[in-house]
Design an enzyme around this catalytic site. Sequence first.
Site, PDB file in Angstrom:
ATOM      1  CB  THR A 123      -0.909   0.025   1.246  1.00 27.47           C
ATOM      2  OG1 THR A 123      -1.353   1.367   1.480  1.00 27.47           O
ATOM      3  CG2 THR A 123      -0.186  -0.441   2.495  1.00 27.47           C
ATOM      4  CD  GLU A 125      -1.870   5.205   5.138  1.00 29.96           C
ATOM      5  OE1 GLU A 125      -1.386   5.159   6.277  1.00 29.96           O
ATOM      6  OE2 GLU A 125      -2.314   6.242   4.640  1.00 29.96           O
ATOM      7  CE1 TYR A 147      -3.832  -1.517   6.131  1.00 28.76           C
ATOM      8  CE2 TYR A 147      -2.821   0.516   5.328  1.00 28.76           C
ATOM      9  CZ  TYR A 147      -3.445  -0.695   5.082  1.00 28.76           C
ATOM     10  OH  TYR A 147      -3.682  -1.073   3.784  1.00 28.76           O
ATOM     11  CE  LYS A 151      -2.064  -4.271   3.974  1.00 28.82           C
ATOM     12  NZ  LYS A 151      -2.258  -5.441   3.088  1.00 28.82           N
ATOM     13  CG  HIS A 177      -7.588   0.449  -4.881  1.00 30.44           C
ATOM     14  ND1 HIS A 177      -6.418   0.589  -4.168  1.00 30.44           N
ATOM     15  CD2 HIS A 177      -8.055  -0.786  -4.612  1.00 30.44           C
ATOM     16  CE1 HIS A 177      -6.193  -0.523  -3.506  1.00 30.44           C
ATOM     17  NE2 HIS A 177      -7.176  -1.370  -3.737  1.00 30.44           N
TER      18      HIS A 177
HETATM   19  N1  GDD Z   1     -12.143   7.638   6.791  1.00 32.86           N
HETATM   20  C1  GDD Z   1     -12.192   8.972   6.928  1.00 32.86           C
HETATM   21  N2  GDD Z   1     -13.281   9.543   7.543  1.00 32.86           N
HETATM   22  N3  GDD Z   1     -11.154   9.703   6.483  1.00 32.86           N
HETATM   23  C2  GDD Z   1     -11.231  11.041   6.589  1.00 32.86           C
HETATM   24  C3  GDD Z   1     -12.324  11.694   7.177  1.00 32.86           C
HETATM   25  C4  GDD Z   1     -13.392  10.902   7.684  1.00 32.86           C
HETATM   26  O1  GDD Z   1     -14.386  11.397   8.216  1.00 32.86           O
HETATM   27  N4  GDD Z   1     -12.110  13.027   7.125  1.00 32.86           N
HETATM   28  C5  GDD Z   1     -10.938  13.207   6.533  1.00 32.86           C
HETATM   29  N5  GDD Z   1     -10.383  12.015   6.214  1.00 32.86           N
HETATM   30  C6  GDD Z   1      -9.069  11.815   5.576  1.00 32.86           C
HETATM   31  C7  GDD Z   1      -8.162  10.852   6.337  1.00 32.86           C
HETATM   32  O2  GDD Z   1      -7.580  11.517   7.462  1.00 32.86           O
HETATM   33  C8  GDD Z   1      -7.171  10.512   5.238  1.00 32.86           C
HETATM   34  O3  GDD Z   1      -6.193  11.513   5.137  1.00 32.86           O
HETATM   35  C9  GDD Z   1      -8.023  10.527   3.962  1.00 32.86           C
HETATM   36  O4  GDD Z   1      -9.242  11.205   4.311  1.00 32.86           O
HETATM   37  C10 GDD Z   1      -8.346   9.171   3.373  1.00 32.86           C
HETATM   38  O5  GDD Z   1      -8.843   8.344   4.400  1.00 32.86           O
HETATM   39  P1  GDD Z   1      -9.447   6.884   4.079  1.00 32.86           P
HETATM   40  O6  GDD Z   1     -10.464   6.950   3.020  1.00 32.86           O
HETATM   41  O7  GDD Z   1      -9.844   6.287   5.383  1.00 32.86           O
HETATM   42  O8  GDD Z   1      -8.235   6.096   3.404  1.00 32.86           O
HETATM   43  P2  GDD Z   1      -6.670   6.015   3.774  1.00 32.86           P
HETATM   44  O9  GDD Z   1      -5.940   6.844   2.760  1.00 32.86           O
HETATM   45  O10 GDD Z   1      -6.418   6.270   5.192  1.00 32.86           O
HETATM   46  O11 GDD Z   1      -6.368   4.470   3.516  1.00 32.86           O
HETATM   47  C11 GDD Z   1      -6.849   3.798   2.357  1.00 32.86           C
HETATM   48  O12 GDD Z   1      -5.877   3.832   1.339  1.00 32.86           O
HETATM   49  C12 GDD Z   1      -4.682   3.107   1.612  1.00 32.86           C
HETATM   50  C13 GDD Z   1      -3.784   3.250   0.392  1.00 32.86           C
HETATM   51  O13 GDD Z   1      -3.111   4.469   0.466  1.00 32.86           O
HETATM   52  C14 GDD Z   1      -7.200   2.373   2.749  1.00 32.86           C
HETATM   53  O14 GDD Z   1      -7.859   1.743   1.664  1.00 32.86           O
HETATM   54  C15 GDD Z   1      -5.974   1.579   3.099  1.00 32.86           C
HETATM   55  O15 GDD Z   1      -6.334   0.217   3.357  1.00 32.86           O
HETATM   56  C16 GDD Z   1      -5.012   1.643   1.911  1.00 32.86           C
HETATM   57  O16 GDD Z   1      -3.852   0.926   2.221  1.00 32.86           O
END
Ligand code: GDD
Length: 338
Positions: A123, A125, A147, A151, A177
Site C-alpha cells: 500500500t 500508506e 497499519y 503493511k 482505490h
Molecule cells: N475515513 C475517513 N473519515 N477519512 C477522513 C475523514 C473521515 O471522516 N475526514 C478526513 N479524512 C481523511 C483521512 O484523514 C485521510 O487523510 C483521507 O481522508 C483518506 O482516508 P481513508 O479513506 O480512510 O483512506 P486512507 O488513505 O487512510 O487508507 C486507504 O488507502 C490506503 C492506500 O493508500 C485504505 O484503503 C488503506 O487500506 C489503503 O492501504
Amino acid sequence: MKRALITGVTGQDGSYLSELLLDKGYEVYGIMRRKSVVDYGNVEHLKDKIKFIYADMTDVVSLISAMKISQADEIFNLAAQSFVATSWEQPLATADIDAVGAINILEAVRIVRPEAKFYQASTSEMFGLVQEIPQKETTPFYPRSPYGVAKLYGHWITKNYRESYNLFACSGILFNHESERRGKEFVTRKITDAAARIKLGKQQYLELGNMDSKRDWGHSADYVKAMWLMLQQDTPDDYVIATNETRTVREFVDIAFKKAGIELAWKGSGVNETATNKQNGKVVVKVNPKFFRPAEVDLLIGDPTKAETNLGWKREVSFEQLVSRMVENDIRLVGEEK
Ligand code: GDD
C-alpha cells in the site's frame, strides 16, 4: 483450468478480482472467516461460483489447509485490517492480520506449493511522510500508522521470501482505490453516501476530519487487473499502481456534491470550516476533530510508469467517472431504502 486462492475475497478488491478471474475461466477459491452469521460481503452475487474455505490469517494451520484444498496456482493476499484509523485502536490485531498474516500465508505457500505465484497487497500508506513526489518503487518508506508499519512488514517479508526461497512473489504498492463497493468508513464512500442522503432529505450534514489531506484515487476494478498482470510476467517484481493525480478530501467533497446537484459555498478554516448548500443556505459539511488521526499522511501521488511500461497496465476509469459512478450508485441505493 487455473486455480486461484484469494484471501479477503469478500472485500471490495476481492469481489472485482473474483469477477476478473472467473471471466478468465479460473477456478476461484476464497478464504472466509467464520462468523455467527454468514456474510458474503461484496461477493454475495458470486456465492455459487466461488469455492469458500473457512480459514483465518492468524492461524497458519488453517492457511496450510486452504492451500492443500485449493492446490492454487496463484494466491492473492488481499485480507487485511485495512482501515487506517482502526489501527490505532487495535494495533496488535492489525499487526497479527496484516504483518504476521502475510508470513503465515507465505509459509503455507512455501510448504504446500512453492511453485505457485503469490501476490501481496502492499500500500501507498507505506510512503506515509513522503520522501519524494511522486512516489515510485524506489522511494524510501516512512509509514505513519500502525497499519502502515504492519503493511511494511508484509511488503518486506514478501520480497525476502522471493530472495530467500525463489518464490514467485510480487507486491503491488496500490494507491487509494475506491468503487461503488467501498466500505462506508472510508472517506470517499462516506462522502458519496452523505451527498446522496442529503440530496434525498435523509441526512442533514456530513462530518469529516482532515480535509486538506491529498490522495491519489483510482477505481478498484482497474487496480485488480494490475494484480493479475503481475503474476503473468516471467519474473516477479514490485509495482506502484496509481493514477499520478492527487486531490484533497475537500475537492472530493465539492465534486461529489456537485454530481448530486448540490453546489457548495465554503467558509472558515481548521475546525471551523463549513460548506453550505448554495440553494438553501444550510450547512451540509462540518469538521469534527474526532475524525482526525494521531499522525496523518498528508500527500500521496504515485508514478505508475513501471507498471505501464512492463505490465502494459493502464487505468481506464477517470477520477470524474469514479466520483460519478459512486454518487449515482448511492443515490439509487438510498432511494431504494424503505
Ligand atoms: N475515513 C475517513 N473519515 N477519512 C477522513 C475523514 C473521515 O471522516 N475526514 C478526513 N479524512 C481523511 C483521512 O484523514 C485521510 O487523510 C483521507 O481522508 C483518506 O482516508 P481513508 O479513506 O480512510 O483512506 P486512507 O488513505 O487512510 O487508507 C486507504 O488507502 C490506503 C492506500 O493508500 C485504505 O484503503 C488503506 O487500506 C489503503 O492501504
